[in-house]
Motif scaffolding. Structure first.
Motif, PDB file in Angstrom:
ATOM      1  N   GLY A 163       0.601  -1.175   0.042  1.00 26.26           N
ATOM      2  CA  GLY A 163       0.152   0.043  -0.063  1.00 26.26           C
ATOM      3  C   GLY A 163       0.911   1.448   0.067  1.00 26.26           C
ATOM      4  O   GLY A 163       0.199   2.391  -0.092  1.00 26.26           O
ATOM      5  N   VAL A 164       1.992   1.344  -0.224  1.00 27.77           N
ATOM      6  CA  VAL A 164       3.002   2.293  -0.058  1.00 27.77           C
ATOM      7  C   VAL A 164       2.508   3.131  -1.582  1.00 27.77           C
ATOM      8  O   VAL A 164       2.656   2.440  -2.613  1.00 27.77           O
ATOM      9  CB  VAL A 164       4.451   2.103  -0.098  1.00 27.77           C
ATOM     10  CG1 VAL A 164       5.310   3.136  -0.357  1.00 27.77           C
ATOM     11  CG2 VAL A 164       4.646   1.351   1.247  1.00 27.77           C
ATOM     12  N   SER A 165       2.580   4.427  -1.556  1.00 27.96           N
ATOM     13  CA  SER A 165       2.332   5.243  -2.570  1.00 27.96           C
ATOM     14  C   SER A 165       3.372   5.214  -3.548  1.00 27.96           C
ATOM     15  O   SER A 165       4.599   5.106  -3.374  1.00 27.96           O
ATOM     16  CB  SER A 165       2.055   6.749  -2.060  1.00 27.96           C
ATOM     17  OG  SER A 165       2.064   7.506  -3.341  1.00 27.96           O
ATOM     18  N   TRP A 166       2.890   5.227  -4.900  1.00 28.56           N
ATOM     19  CA  TRP A 166       3.789   5.113  -5.881  1.00 28.56           C
ATOM     20  C   TRP A 166       4.605   6.371  -6.220  1.00 28.56           C
ATOM     21  O   TRP A 166       5.984   6.223  -6.529  1.00 28.56           O
ATOM     22  CB  TRP A 166       3.195   5.049  -7.404  1.00 28.56           C
ATOM     23  CG  TRP A 166       2.272   6.153  -7.805  1.00 28.56           C
ATOM     24  CD1 TRP A 166       1.044   6.380  -7.622  1.00 28.56           C
ATOM     25  CD2 TRP A 166       2.755   7.214  -8.795  1.00 28.56           C
ATOM     26  NE1 TRP A 166       0.838   7.523  -8.139  1.00 28.56           N
ATOM     27  CE2 TRP A 166       1.722   8.178  -8.800  1.00 28.56           C
ATOM     28  CE3 TRP A 166       4.154   7.353  -9.185  1.00 28.56           C
ATOM     29  CZ2 TRP A 166       1.907   9.282  -9.459  1.00 28.56           C
ATOM     30  CZ3 TRP A 166       4.183   8.643 -10.113  1.00 28.56           C
ATOM     31  CH2 TRP A 166       3.074   9.570 -10.222  1.00 28.56           C
ATOM     32  N   ARG A 167       4.271   7.469  -5.631  1.00 25.83           N
ATOM     33  CA  ARG A 167       5.026   8.578  -5.585  1.00 25.83           C
ATOM     34  C   ARG A 167       6.111   8.431  -4.468  1.00 25.83           C
ATOM     35  O   ARG A 167       7.258   8.955  -4.790  1.00 25.83           O
ATOM     36  CB  ARG A 167       4.137   9.920  -4.976  1.00 25.83           C
ATOM     37  CG  ARG A 167       3.210  10.133  -5.969  1.00 25.83           C
ATOM     38  CD  ARG A 167       2.137  11.273  -5.538  1.00 25.83           C
ATOM     39  NE  ARG A 167       1.101  11.624  -6.494  1.00 25.83           N
ATOM     40  CZ  ARG A 167       1.062  12.421  -7.610  1.00 25.83           C
ATOM     41  NH1 ARG A 167       2.351  12.784  -7.943  1.00 25.83           N
ATOM     42  NH2 ARG A 167      -0.030  12.439  -8.490  1.00 25.83           N
ATOM     43  N   TRP A 168       6.034   7.854  -3.222  1.00 22.47           N
ATOM     44  CA  TRP A 168       7.068   7.591  -2.332  1.00 22.47           C
ATOM     45  C   TRP A 168       8.111   6.786  -2.868  1.00 22.47           C
ATOM     46  O   TRP A 168       9.409   7.086  -2.854  1.00 22.47           O
ATOM     47  CB  TRP A 168       6.616   7.332  -1.055  1.00 22.47           C
ATOM     48  CG  TRP A 168       5.853   8.103  -0.138  1.00 22.47           C
ATOM     49  CD1 TRP A 168       4.595   8.358   0.274  1.00 22.47           C
ATOM     50  CD2 TRP A 168       6.697   9.435   0.739  1.00 22.47           C
ATOM     51  NE1 TRP A 168       4.470   9.487   0.967  1.00 22.47           N
ATOM     52  CE2 TRP A 168       5.539  10.021   1.091  1.00 22.47           C
ATOM     53  CE3 TRP A 168       7.908   9.612   0.518  1.00 22.47           C
ATOM     54  CZ2 TRP A 168       5.909  11.188   1.949  1.00 22.47           C
ATOM     55  CZ3 TRP A 168       8.166  10.755   1.420  1.00 22.47           C
ATOM     56  CH2 TRP A 168       7.384  11.716   2.022  1.00 22.47           C
ATOM     57  N   LEU A 169       7.694   5.699  -3.612  1.00 23.18           N
ATOM     58  CA  LEU A 169       8.548   4.715  -4.236  1.00 23.18           C
ATOM     59  C   LEU A 169       9.527   5.489  -5.494  1.00 23.18           C
ATOM     60  O   LEU A 169      10.568   5.213  -5.397  1.00 23.18           O
ATOM     61  CB  LEU A 169       7.519   3.715  -4.912  1.00 23.18           C
ATOM     62  CG  LEU A 169       8.448   2.373  -5.284  1.00 23.18           C
ATOM     63  CD1 LEU A 169       9.237   1.659  -4.168  1.00 23.18           C
ATOM     64  CD2 LEU A 169       7.522   1.352  -5.783  1.00 23.18           C
ATOM     65  N   VAL A 170       8.849   6.544  -6.000  1.00 22.12           N
ATOM     66  CA  VAL A 170       9.632   6.861  -7.174  1.00 22.12           C
ATOM     67  C   VAL A 170      10.638   7.895  -6.465  1.00 22.12           C
ATOM     68  O   VAL A 170      11.793   7.895  -7.150  1.00 22.12           O
ATOM     69  CB  VAL A 170       8.609   7.575  -8.083  1.00 22.12           C
ATOM     70  CG1 VAL A 170       9.477   8.450  -9.198  1.00 22.12           C
ATOM     71  CG2 VAL A 170       7.870   6.628  -8.915  1.00 22.12           C
ATOM     72  N   ALA A 171      10.254   8.601  -5.668  1.00 21.77           N
ATOM     73  CA  ALA A 171      10.988   9.645  -5.066  1.00 21.77           C
ATOM     74  C   ALA A 171      12.388   8.863  -4.284  1.00 21.77           C
ATOM     75  O   ALA A 171      13.527   9.305  -4.335  1.00 21.77           O
ATOM     76  CB  ALA A 171      10.408  10.677  -4.162  1.00 21.77           C
ATOM     77  N   SER A 172      12.077   7.540  -3.944  1.00 23.31           N
ATOM     78  CA  SER A 172      13.184   6.972  -3.104  1.00 23.31           C
ATOM     79  C   SER A 172      14.215   6.506  -3.994  1.00 23.31           C
ATOM     80  O   SER A 172      15.413   6.108  -3.522  1.00 23.31           O
ATOM     81  CB  SER A 172      12.363   5.800  -2.339  1.00 23.31           C
ATOM     82  OG  SER A 172      12.030   4.764  -3.122  1.00 23.31           O
ATOM     83  N   VAL A 173      13.998   6.229  -5.097  1.00 28.30           N
ATOM     84  CA  VAL A 173      14.968   5.832  -6.246  1.00 28.30           C
ATOM     85  C   VAL A 173      16.139   6.698  -6.193  1.00 28.30           C
ATOM     86  O   VAL A 173      17.244   6.355  -6.744  1.00 28.30           O
ATOM     87  CB  VAL A 173      14.281   5.406  -7.586  1.00 28.30           C
ATOM     88  CG1 VAL A 173      15.208   5.058  -8.636  1.00 28.30           C
ATOM     89  CG2 VAL A 173      13.181   4.395  -7.296  1.00 28.30           C
ATOM     90  N   ALA A 174      15.726   8.085  -6.200  1.00 27.09           N
ATOM     91  CA  ALA A 174      16.882   9.048  -6.123  1.00 27.09           C
ATOM     92  C   ALA A 174      18.092   8.707  -5.306  1.00 27.09           C
ATOM     93  O   ALA A 174      19.286   8.972  -5.708  1.00 27.09           O
ATOM     94  CB  ALA A 174      16.357  10.461  -5.882  1.00 27.09           C
ATOM     95  N   ILE A 175      17.747   7.965  -4.143  1.00 28.99           N
ATOM     96  CA  ILE A 175      18.754   7.795  -3.389  1.00 28.99           C
ATOM     97  C   ILE A 175      19.968   6.922  -4.013  1.00 28.99           C
ATOM     98  O   ILE A 175      21.382   7.042  -3.766  1.00 28.99           O
ATOM     99  CB  ILE A 175      18.271   6.878  -2.169  1.00 28.99           C
ATOM    100  CG1 ILE A 175      17.347   7.740  -1.213  1.00 28.99           C
ATOM    101  CG2 ILE A 175      19.607   6.471  -1.418  1.00 28.99           C
ATOM    102  CD1 ILE A 175      16.589   6.964  -0.073  1.00 28.99           C
TER     103      ILE A 175
END
Length: 425
Positions: A163-175
């Motif tokens: 249930g994690v938002s796709w937006r948080w997931l996309v942003a975390s890839v920047a790490i």
């Protein structure tokens, strides 16, 4: 063959491939969720809109690849590559914040600028470190693309299922962009990257580009790269959506399927980098290409109504409705697809030694990236008209064309070698 010898800059290149892979696969992985949020639902005719996102990413990639040679000539390959990783990471953060499809499209164009420089320079960056046997190191370094795909899809699919938002997931890839940026941009304590002596003028780079473009032999490899990139990324882009739509799977199953394909890419590239010598690259490309045709022909049969209708007379056809077969085919497709991109580029440099290798790598990548975009979009258009399952027929067509092109040039090279041997005698 000698043991692979790796430096700090090799590890920086490995990190570039991991971050590049994560940024390129995260939108396809979360495409179903993003489509619902941004109102272009895939099942209601949105396949073409989903595939068009790859075109939006590919256009600035090609422009960046065409300009990265000038940037590398002015600032050096190491610094140019390092700042491109930073740009890619910032762009994927903006993609996560996009409130509409149009802004997501624009954010992915910014991501594409950074990815284009990485695509254009990372291969010659590694080749510059290992002049003796570049094909092995290129295949090995490109295997980290598979690691990035594997880790991002597996973890990302699980998080989406939780249930994690796709937006948080996309942003975390920047790490993922942090480590390679530091490895490339921080000053070297011991051995600096072997930049080419002097600085390239625009006139020299334009002259090198023109010499490549007017070489008829180059266009054979250009076409091979176009279809090889199209087949590989078509599978990468649509695998997760295919599992979720055709098999009613969860995002986690979509991530597992794409991760299986990525695991095959890693094993195929690292294995060929370690085990296959430079002179056997054409054998590798042609044989794996033909195996890729065979494997990818099975995808349209999965969950097929025609196959289901024949099961009462041929009960063994029931395996085509099993998810384990899909995952196995994706893994095998990853292994067979693995050597194409780096091996075609390295083989092209061997066949055209009179041309500048850096610009040759860049221009061949300029073929592969549009191939990725066109195949992804064509599969989306075919999905709207015939269903996503049948759109996978585009993949074996791409691999068959590539195998034919490289096979013909391999045959031509053997004839040239035979004539040379007769003259020497």
């Amino acid at each position: 063959m000698h043991k692979l010898t790796l430096t700090r800059y090799d590890y920086g290149a490995f990190g570039c491939f991991i971050a590049y892979a994560g940024c390129s696969i995260i939108i396809p992985l979360a495409l179903c969720q993003a489509a619902r949020d941004l109102h272009f639902t895939l099942q209601e005719g949105g396949f073409a809109a989903g595939g068009a996102l790859q075109i939006g990413r590919a256009m600035p990639m090609v422009l960046a690849m065409l300009g990265c040679g000038f940037a590398a000539g002015h600032w050096g390959m190491r610094r140019t590559l390092g700042w491109s990783v930073v740009l890619m990471g910032l762009g994927i953060c903006f993609a996560a914040l996009s409130p509409t499809y149009a802004l997501l499209f624009l954010a992915l164009m910014a991501v594409g600028l950074g990815e284009g420089v990485i695509e254009g320079l990372c291969t010659p960056f590694v080749e510059g470190l290992h002049k003796d046997e570049p094909g092995r190191y290129l295949n090995f370094s490109h295997s980290f693309w598979g690691i990035g795909i594997f880790a991002t899809t597996l973890l990302g699919g699980w998080l989406l299922s939780q249930g994690v938002s796709w937006r948080w997931l996309v942003a975390s890839v920047a790490i993922l962009a942090v480590a390679p940026a530091l490895l490339l941009l921080l000053p070297a304590r011991k051995t600096a990257y072997p930049e080419r002596s002097g600085r390239f003028s625009a006139a020299i780079i334009c002259q090198q580009t023109w010499e490549i473009l007017r070489c008829r032999h180059f266009w054979l490899f250009f076409a091979a790269m176009f279809v090889a990139g199209g087949g590989e990324f078509g599978l990468t882009f649509w695998s997760a959506s295919f599992i979720q739509i055709e098999f009613a799977g969860t995002p986690l199953l979509g991530g597992i399927g794409t991760a299986g394909f990525a695991a095959g890419l890693f094993l195929g590239r690292s294995g060929s980098g370690i085990l296959v010598s430079q002179r056997h690259l054409p054998h590798l490309i042609v044989f794996t290409g033909l195996l890729g045709v065979l494997v990818s022909l099975f995808f349209p049969l999965l969950h097929s109504p025609w196959v289901a209708a024949q099961q009462h007379t041929l009960p063994w056809l029931a395996i085509f409705s099993q998810k384990w077969l899909l995952f196995g085919l994706l893994f095998l497709a990853g292994i067979t697809s693995a050597p194409f991109w780096p091996s075609i580029q390295s083989f092209a440099c061997k066949r055209m030694p009179q041309l500048d290798s850096t610009m040759l790598f860049v221009l061949l990548s300029c073929a592969g990236i549009p191939g990725c975009a066109c195949a992804s979009w064509l599969m989306g258009v075919a999905g709207n008209h015939f269903g996503l399952r049948l759109s996978f027929l585009i993949v074996p067509v791409c691999y068959l064309i590539m195998s034919t092109l490289i096979g013909s040039d391999w045959y031509r090279s053997r004839r040239e070698e035979a004539r040379t041997d007769r003259r020497d005698c």
